[in-house]
Design a protein around this motif. Sequence first.
Motif, mmCIF file in Angstrom:
data_model
loop_
_atom_site.group_PDB
_atom_site.id
_atom_site.type_symbol
_atom_site.label_atom_id
_atom_site.label_comp_id
_atom_site.label_asym_id
_atom_site.label_seq_id
_atom_site.Cartn_x
_atom_site.Cartn_y
_atom_site.Cartn_z
ATOM 1 N N LYS A 76 0.844 -1.209 0.000
ATOM 2 C CA LYS A 76 0.000 0.000 0.000
ATOM 3 C C LYS A 76 0.874 1.251 0.000
ATOM 4 O O LYS A 76 0.674 2.165 -0.795
ATOM 5 C CB LYS A 76 -0.885 -0.036 1.249
ATOM 6 C CG LYS A 76 -2.323 0.399 0.936
ATOM 7 C CD LYS A 76 -3.057 0.695 2.198
ATOM 8 C CE LYS A 76 -4.089 -0.337 2.542
ATOM 9 N NZ LYS A 76 -4.572 -0.252 3.911
ATOM 10 N N GLU A 77 1.841 1.257 0.917
ATOM 11 C CA GLU A 77 2.729 2.433 1.039
ATOM 12 C C GLU A 77 3.527 2.652 -0.239
ATOM 13 O O GLU A 77 3.648 3.770 -0.736
ATOM 14 C CB GLU A 77 3.706 2.215 2.212
ATOM 15 C CG GLU A 77 3.110 2.499 3.571
ATOM 16 C CD GLU A 77 2.436 3.862 3.641
ATOM 17 O OE1 GLU A 77 3.114 4.861 3.323
ATOM 18 O OE2 GLU A 77 1.227 3.923 3.970
ATOM 19 N N LYS A 80 1.685 4.164 -3.203
ATOM 20 C CA LYS A 80 1.419 5.604 -3.056
ATOM 21 C C LYS A 80 2.529 6.422 -3.703
ATOM 22 O O LYS A 80 2.300 7.508 -4.212
ATOM 23 C CB LYS A 80 1.360 5.972 -1.564
ATOM 24 C CG LYS A 80 0.005 5.758 -0.944
ATOM 25 C CD LYS A 80 0.019 6.358 0.461
ATOM 26 C CE LYS A 80 -1.010 5.666 1.334
ATOM 27 N NZ LYS A 80 -0.704 5.775 2.751
ATOM 28 N N ASN A 81 3.752 5.879 -3.654
ATOM 29 C CA ASN A 81 4.898 6.639 -4.154
ATOM 30 C C ASN A 81 5.291 6.317 -5.594
ATOM 31 O O ASN A 81 6.304 6.797 -6.076
ATOM 32 C CB ASN A 81 6.123 6.400 -3.240
ATOM 33 C CG ASN A 81 5.806 6.823 -1.826
ATOM 34 O OD1 ASN A 81 5.110 7.806 -1.625
ATOM 35 N ND2 ASN A 81 6.284 6.064 -0.854
ATOM 36 N N GLY A 85 0.675 4.659 -9.434
ATOM 37 C CA GLY A 85 -0.039 4.053 -8.304
ATOM 38 C C GLY A 85 -0.371 2.597 -8.513
ATOM 39 O O GLY A 85 -1.175 2.008 -7.781
#
Length: 552
Positions: A76-77, A80-81, A85
């Motif tokens: 998930k993290e 985000k970056n 996505g």
Amino acid sequence: MKIWVRFAVFHSCHPFITLQLRRRNAGILPSLEDLLFYAVAEGQETIPAHKFLTALKATGLCTGDPRLKECMDTLKETLKNTSDGVTLDRHLFKKCVQSNIVLLTQAFRKKFVIPDFQSFSSHIDELYESAKNLTEGQVADYIPQLAKFSSDLWGVSLCTVDGQRHSVGDTKEPFCLQSCVKPLKYAVAVHDHGTEHVHSFIGKEPSGLRFNKLFLDEDDKPHNPMVNAGAIVCSSLIKVKSVTLSFTLLNVTWFHCGYGIQFQSERESGDRNFAIGYYMKEKKCFPDGTDMTSVLDFYFQLCAIEVTCESASVMAATLANGGICPITGERVLSPEAVRNTLSLMHSCGMYDFSGQFAFHVGLPAKSGVAGGILLVVPNVMGIVCWSPPLDKLGNSVRGIQFCTDLVEHFNFHNYDNLRHFAKKHDPRREGGDQRVKSVINLLFAAYTGDVSALRRFALSSIDMEQRDYDSRTALHVAAAEGHTEVVRFLLEACKVNPEPRDRWGSTPIDEAVQFGHNDVCVLLMCVCVCVCVCVRATYCCVNVSTMVYLQC
Ligand code: GLU
């Protein structure tokens, strides 16, 4: 390289694994994370996250599995970056999977108890669909809260001992455990106090009577913990704390919003259970100092516990897994408690249908008046079926049909033969894996010179010309090791091709020459020359006859 491969095949246990690990750590072999990337990416440079998740689900693992928490959080993290996505390159993918790499590798290598989980799940869906059409049965109404359920509700969830999960139908709908809690209650009692203590109060025999009959055995003890009398005594032996702990370890929430109302409804319609309680109090069935009415309250509360098919399937899987919850890895129950529980479920779990169920289905199970059936395939999986309409004996109509069909299709019956199964399917086996195992066994027998093992293989119609990853056959191996008898057996009895070439182009004769095994050389050359002569002779005959034919 060739020598190393030979070594690897024949010493496939400890030295090979150690060597592989050393080579992996030294960076000579790709890491497990790299291998997983290649497996999922299928030749691409990047992996879209959904592709990884779809492949993961196909193995039977859920994204919500507590054992994959680190992986899912990092994923998930990380997403985000990323610029879109969605996409993960090799480096990012490795970062996401590294903390759960052992479990993921097991899953993708098909090392779980049901290797081909997708095909197994689609069979389950078919069985579900065929039971869905049944319209017989009555929803229990002796407890007003039970009567409100629609007779169309129908769900099946399963969880394997490796935590592979599948659900179909109304599996998120809460329903009361009712008598399905009895096995768990008994297991907790044995876990806390041991078999002897528990059975000084309760018997182990089927009663042959209705589950709520006001009746005790010859020793004035309840017949078993699966009938109401036994379950009420069981409730006096366990503590609220122990039950709560078990449910927590199982990840099952049990104080749902409907719980209080259900408990009241249960209590208000519980005259029969009060009668049983007073009768047993008079017969001194409870431990000294027991407050019978609060035991009954506890009994009603336990019946009113709400679960869903999904959550209860983890309970069933814990019983299948010797007391260890497959998705938390926690030991919830002792092996002794689980074994006792399964035995009693097998003989007494399905009301007055227990004997027939043991005969036809041959698996431990427990049903409840809310329409649940907790089914255990020991060492394989736990299944929970739920559908409120009940037959005359109090078992879910659709649930019984599903269980019966399940063992018609798969060889899960306790007395199904697992070695010579012809008609039924064994989802525990995998086609590809079996082939690999058979090549390894064959080559290992050739390596050790075990002619009698080879005879057995030939007798079971195993292909004696099978090749391993390097295209090496049993004949290559036997020739390299100088096992003349094996070579003779393969050539004369099995009539294998005397000149197969491995991936380096070597034939068995090359091997025998290289390792200086003259006897083997002679043997192989004789056969090769004979074959050569025969082929040439046939060729000449064909040519001569063709010419004769053409001239005519
Ligand atoms: N509430 C039920 C009773 O004791 C449990 C019955 C059952 O599910 O068999 O009457």
